[in-house]
Design a protein around this motif. Structure first.
Motif, mmCIF file in Angstrom:
data_model
loop_
_atom_site.group_PDB
_atom_site.id
_atom_site.type_symbol
_atom_site.label_atom_id
_atom_site.label_comp_id
_atom_site.label_asym_id
_atom_site.label_seq_id
_atom_site.Cartn_x
_atom_site.Cartn_y
_atom_site.Cartn_z
ATOM 1 N N THR A 209 0.828 -1.206 0.000
ATOM 2 C CA THR A 209 0.000 0.000 0.000
ATOM 3 C C THR A 209 0.857 1.249 0.000
ATOM 4 O O THR A 209 0.608 2.206 -0.748
ATOM 5 N N ASN A 210 1.910 1.265 0.834
ATOM 6 C CA ASN A 210 2.727 2.465 0.946
ATOM 7 C C ASN A 210 3.538 2.737 -0.315
ATOM 8 O O ASN A 210 3.706 3.892 -0.721
ATOM 9 N N LEU A 211 4.031 1.682 -0.959
ATOM 10 C CA LEU A 211 4.744 1.886 -2.220
ATOM 11 C C LEU A 211 3.813 2.476 -3.274
ATOM 12 O O LEU A 211 4.199 3.375 -4.028
ATOM 13 N N LEU A 212 2.581 1.985 -3.338
ATOM 14 C CA LEU A 212 1.617 2.548 -4.279
ATOM 15 C C LEU A 212 1.284 3.995 -3.921
ATOM 16 O O LEU A 212 1.144 4.850 -4.816
ATOM 17 N N GLN A 213 1.172 4.302 -2.644
ATOM 18 C CA GLN A 213 0.916 5.686 -2.230
ATOM 19 C C GLN A 213 2.041 6.606 -2.691
ATOM 20 O O GLN A 213 1.785 7.710 -3.192
ATOM 21 N N MET A 214 3.274 6.156 -2.540
ATOM 22 C CA MET A 214 4.412 6.963 -2.951
ATOM 23 C C MET A 214 4.444 7.137 -4.471
ATOM 24 O O MET A 214 4.649 8.245 -4.990
ATOM 25 N N ILE A 215 4.214 6.058 -5.194
ATOM 26 C CA ILE A 215 4.251 6.099 -6.656
ATOM 27 C C ILE A 215 3.184 7.047 -7.195
ATOM 28 O O ILE A 215 3.437 7.845 -8.108
ATOM 29 N N LEU A 216 1.983 6.989 -6.630
ATOM 30 C CA LEU A 216 0.899 7.849 -7.089
ATOM 31 C C LEU A 216 1.139 9.309 -6.717
ATOM 32 O O LEU A 216 0.897 10.216 -7.522
ATOM 33 N N ALA A 217 1.642 9.561 -5.505
ATOM 34 C CA ALA A 217 1.809 10.935 -5.036
ATOM 35 C C ALA A 217 2.928 11.663 -5.769
ATOM 36 O O ALA A 217 2.828 12.866 -6.045
ATOM 37 N N ILE A 218 4.002 10.936 -6.098
ATOM 38 C CA ILE A 218 5.159 11.576 -6.726
ATOM 39 C C ILE A 218 5.156 11.356 -8.236
ATOM 40 O O ILE A 218 6.033 11.819 -8.943
ATOM 41 N N ASP A 219 4.135 10.652 -8.741
ATOM 42 C CA ASP A 219 3.979 10.395 -10.167
ATOM 43 C C ASP A 219 5.171 9.604 -10.710
ATOM 44 O O ASP A 219 5.894 10.041 -11.596
ATOM 45 N N LEU A 220 5.338 8.397 -10.129
ATOM 46 C CA LEU A 220 6.409 7.502 -10.564
ATOM 47 C C LEU A 220 5.842 6.364 -11.403
ATOM 48 O O LEU A 220 6.352 5.253 -11.406
ATOM 49 N N LEU A 221 4.750 6.632 -12.134
ATOM 50 C CA LEU A 221 4.022 5.573 -12.820
ATOM 51 C C LEU A 221 4.765 5.033 -14.032
ATOM 52 O O LEU A 221 4.504 3.913 -14.475
ATOM 53 N N ASP A 222 5.666 5.803 -14.597
ATOM 54 C CA ASP A 222 6.368 5.389 -15.807
ATOM 55 C C ASP A 222 7.459 4.380 -15.449
ATOM 56 O O ASP A 222 8.277 4.608 -14.560
ATOM 57 N N ARG A 223 7.487 3.237 -16.178
ATOM 58 C CA ARG A 223 8.530 2.234 -15.930
ATOM 59 C C ARG A 223 9.917 2.792 -16.200
ATOM 60 O O ARG A 223 10.916 2.239 -15.757
ATOM 61 N N ASN A 224 9.982 3.875 -16.940
ATOM 62 C CA ASN A 224 11.270 4.471 -17.254
ATOM 63 C C ASN A 224 11.709 5.475 -16.179
ATOM 64 O O ASN A 224 12.608 6.270 -16.397
ATOM 65 N N THR A 225 11.052 5.436 -15.022
ATOM 66 C CA THR A 225 11.495 6.211 -13.864
ATOM 67 C C THR A 225 12.447 5.356 -13.044
ATOM 68 O O THR A 225 12.095 4.256 -12.633
ATOM 69 N N HIS A 226 13.648 5.851 -12.843
ATOM 70 C CA HIS A 226 14.680 5.096 -12.135
ATOM 71 C C HIS A 226 14.900 5.682 -10.739
ATOM 72 O O HIS A 226 14.584 6.837 -10.478
ATOM 73 N N GLY A 227 15.453 4.885 -9.873
ATOM 74 C CA GLY A 227 15.846 5.359 -8.558
ATOM 75 C C GLY A 227 17.358 5.462 -8.463
ATOM 76 O O GLY A 227 18.080 4.684 -9.076
ATOM 77 N N MET B 42 13.569 2.651 -1.745
ATOM 78 C CA MET B 42 14.241 2.859 -3.030
ATOM 79 C C MET B 42 14.556 1.546 -3.735
ATOM 80 O O MET B 42 14.834 1.535 -4.938
ATOM 81 N N ILE B 43 14.541 0.425 -3.002
ATOM 82 C CA ILE B 43 14.632 -0.875 -3.685
ATOM 83 C C ILE B 43 13.257 -1.518 -3.798
ATOM 84 O O ILE B 43 13.081 -2.498 -4.523
ATOM 85 N N GLY B 44 12.270 -0.926 -3.094
ATOM 86 C CA GLY B 44 10.928 -1.477 -3.139
ATOM 87 C C GLY B 44 10.121 -0.999 -4.325
ATOM 88 O O GLY B 44 9.418 -1.788 -4.981
ATOM 89 N N PHE B 45 10.206 0.313 -4.654
ATOM 90 C CA PHE B 45 9.307 0.810 -5.691
ATOM 91 C C PHE B 45 9.597 0.240 -7.079
ATOM 92 O O PHE B 45 8.663 0.039 -7.865
ATOM 93 N N PRO B 46 10.854 -0.112 -7.442
ATOM 94 C CA PRO B 46 11.042 -0.761 -8.745
ATOM 95 C C PRO B 46 10.357 -2.123 -8.822
ATOM 96 O O PRO B 46 9.983 -2.570 -9.911
ATOM 97 N N ALA B 47 10.202 -2.782 -7.660
ATOM 98 C CA ALA B 47 9.558 -4.099 -7.660
ATOM 99 C C ALA B 47 8.093 -4.018 -8.058
ATOM 100 O O ALA B 47 7.523 -4.981 -8.572
ATOM 101 N N VAL B 48 7.462 -2.867 -7.854
ATOM 102 C CA VAL B 48 6.040 -2.733 -8.137
ATOM 103 C C VAL B 48 5.756 -2.890 -9.629
ATOM 104 O O VAL B 48 4.789 -3.530 -10.028
ATOM 105 N N TYR B 49 6.609 -2.296 -10.465
ATOM 106 C CA TYR B 49 6.287 -2.318 -11.897
ATOM 107 C C TYR B 49 7.503 -2.622 -12.789
ATOM 108 O O TYR B 49 7.519 -2.305 -13.964
#
Length: 605
Positions: A218-236, A250-257
């Motif tokens: 849930t929290n990773l999705l909250q972060m992705i939506l709030a900061i607009d990290l929806l594009d797979r071409n967004t890197h950390g 920072m190692i969790g959000f790439p796992a989402v998509y």
């Protein structure tokens, strides 16, 4: 593929729209866990890079080590199989490894094996042995994961622990890929504990927050939506320690998509902050790149991290999360001034608020918004009211907006003794509710009830709308207020300097101290009270001032604090650089500094 609930998870990369209900609220699809997300990526983009580590040890030349999603999957099965020999489901597995890809694989493998990961750090991290011992004594791990390079130090550290059952040691880098042949798939439920996130210990002893798969997803999705990290071409890009909640995200959000993150060590950053800038510029060439750091890191980089003449640095696609409490507008302004010539957008900075007990992320400003500051009346703040004043007002205190609360999360401002929600413009304790909140503190039922089980009396039309009346709330211990619908974090309850019935914010006094004399090292002063409401200031000496007489500086500090805050300083102590304790995330540890001052162990006092 199936999750622990027995329901089938659809094939392909996770789609954010599949995680939202008709009203746009976040609802995890059945069976979605960190491990199921990684499995999706292995199946869909297995040859794509998942994690890259920039190794700066040995020479000036950086060595990049990469791990694809498919290679990650192989390593997780191999390490997981060995763990399953030594640990039962639900046992704790502590990661005491140096920063690097072995840490990443060890963390995820512990979860995949059905155990509870405990991300900690190798004993080589100086000044934090007590925190490591506290965490190990609390979690009682069955197994410690480390690497061959750190094994000796880990062995010695464990030998010296008293009263803690000796865990078995497993060396991540010595486990062959072939070990994965014996791996047994373990059912993982979304409400199982994924890992224990130990708090920083800034205001009390570190405690292990039980983070479930539901909370982290849930929290990773909250972060992705709030900061607009929806594009797979967004890197950390991150140098943050992997045992820290933001480092883990920072190692969790790439796992989402199925994206990727580039990592480096905190030491590599501190020695040469240009390395961080170069990694950001490299990522910026290929797409959007997001990073995160506290105040001091942005200030340090603005001072010491400017590119060399003629260096090709373009920061046009960079997103900068700044998450200290409270966020410093000076840090934002310094970094913007230093790097605007390199294409840094005016909207790059995202002042944010987060806390380990909420997995991490709570709020931030809109993707297209700039960092903004409101100036509040100091006298009114001491009385619990946030009253805006002009920037040049004598009592003006700058406060940076942390924006809007994440989707499917609620934050209220509360009078903590009564548990009653306060109106906007009043300062109180921040309480949180949402499925991203941790389950409680490991092995601490009383603390769990007190912190995670608060009952709220909501205000009519307040910020708790949509939350059931019998819901339980998380007491954060942080102070804040709402102004024009945006959250401002003003400080911590435990750090308040209370004198004569008035509440003063230590960071406000510390800013006065720093401005009073050049003898004070910027960002390295603490203010706290000792018995009988005596105010004490401890300040580190600025570079090149070791032989300077501190007496004039002491007089200037006392005069400035008395004039601006209306209180007398009982004692001013100058200490060498590095003497003031900090948390593992770099925050001033005022509680620890106060303890060392009182027992006479503060270095240089």
């Amino acid at each position: 593929m199936s999750g622990g609930t027995g329901q089938v998870v659809s094939e392909g990369l996770l789609k954010i729209e599949d995680c939202l209900d008709a009203e746009g609220n976040i609802v995890l699809p059945p069976g979605v866990t960190l491990i199921s997300l990684i499995d999706r990526n292995i199946a869909s983009v297995g040859d794509a890079v998942a994690y890259r580590y920039l190794d700066h040890t040995g020479t000036d030349d950086v060595r990049a080590v990469e791990l694809t999603w498919a290679e990650l999957g192989v390593r997780l099965r191999a390490i997981g199989a060995r763990l399953q020999r030594l640990a039962a489901p639900g046992d704790r597995v502590a990661i005491l490894a140096p920063q690097g890809l072995d840490y990443v694989t060890g963390f995820f493998a512990a979860i995949k094996a059905g155990t509870i990961a405990v991300p900690l750090f190798a004993p080589e991290l100086q000044g934090h042995a007590e925190r490591l011992q506290t965490a190990l004594d609390d979690a009682r791990p069955t197994v410690v994961l480390t690497t061959s390079s750190a094994a000796g130090a880990v062995e010695i550290f464990l030998d010296d622990l008293a009263g803690v059952p000796r865990p078995q040691i497993l060396l991540i880098d010595e486990i062959p890929d072939s070990a994965g042949e014996s791996f047994e798939n373990r059912a993982i439920d979304v409400d199982d504990v994924s890992h224990l996130q130990y708090t920083s210990g800034a205001t009390r002893a570190p405690a292990g927050v039980e983070i479930t798969h539901r909370a982290v997803g849930t929290n990773l999705l909250q972060m992705i939506l709030a900061i607009d990290l929806l594009d797979r071409n967004t890197h950390g890009v991150s140098w943050l320690p992997l045992f820290h909640d933001m480092g883990l995200s920072m190692i969790g959000f790439p796992a989402v998509y199925g994206g990727h993150s580039t990592l480096m060590s905190p030491t590599a950053f501190l020695r040469r902050p240009q390395r961080w800038i170069r990694a950001l510029a490299e990522g910026s060439r290929d797409g959007r790149v997001v990073t995160a750091a506290p105040n001091f890191a942005y200030e340090w980089t603005a001072q010491r991290g400017l590119p060399e003449a003629g260096e090709d640095i373009d920061l046009a696609n960079v997103v900068l999360i700044i998450g200290s409490e409270p966020v410093s507008i000076e840090a934002v302004d310094m970094f913007n001034a230093a790097f605007a010539p390199y294409g840094l957008p005016a909207t790059a900075f995202k002042p944010s608020y987060g806390i380990a007990e909420a997995t991490l992320f709570v709020s931030t400003i809109a993707p297209d918004a700039r960092a903004t500051v409101r100036h509040l009346d100091r006298d009114q703040l001491t009385n619990g009211k946030a009253v805006p004043v002009a920037v040049d007002a004598e009592n003006a205190v700058p406060q940076v907006s942390c924006g809007q609360i994440a989707r499917s999360q609620w934050a209220v401002i509360v009078e903590p003794a009564a548990g009653a929600e306060l109106p906007d413009g009043h300062v109180g304790e921040i309480w949180l509710h949402g499925e991203n909140i941790g389950r409680g503190y490991w092995g601490r039922p009383d603390d769990t009830r007190a912190t995670f089980g608060a009952a709220l009396t909501p205000a009519v039309g307040g910020h708790a709308d949509g939350v059931p009346a019998d819901a339980r709330w998380l007491r954060t211990g942080d102070l804040g207020t709402y102004l024009d619908g945006e959250l401002y974090v003003t400080g911590r309850l435990a750090d308040l300097v209370v004198m004569g019935g008035r509440q003063h914010y230590p960071q406000d006094i510390e800013a006065t101290v720093a401005a009073a004399s050049p003898l004070v090292r910027r960002g390295h002063a603490t203010a706290f009270t000792v018995p009988d409401e005596q105010l004490v200031v401890v300040a580190e000496r600025a570079s090149g001032t070791r032989r300077a007489d501190p007496a004039p500086a002491v007089d200037a500090i006392r005069a400035a604090v008395r004039q601006r805050h209306g209180v007398d300083v009982a004692d001013v102590r100058f200490v060498p650089a590095g003497a003031i304790p900090r948390t593992t995330s770099g925050k001033l540890a005022r509680r620890a500094c106060r303890a060392e001052y009182l027992d006479g162990t503060l270095r240089g006092q």
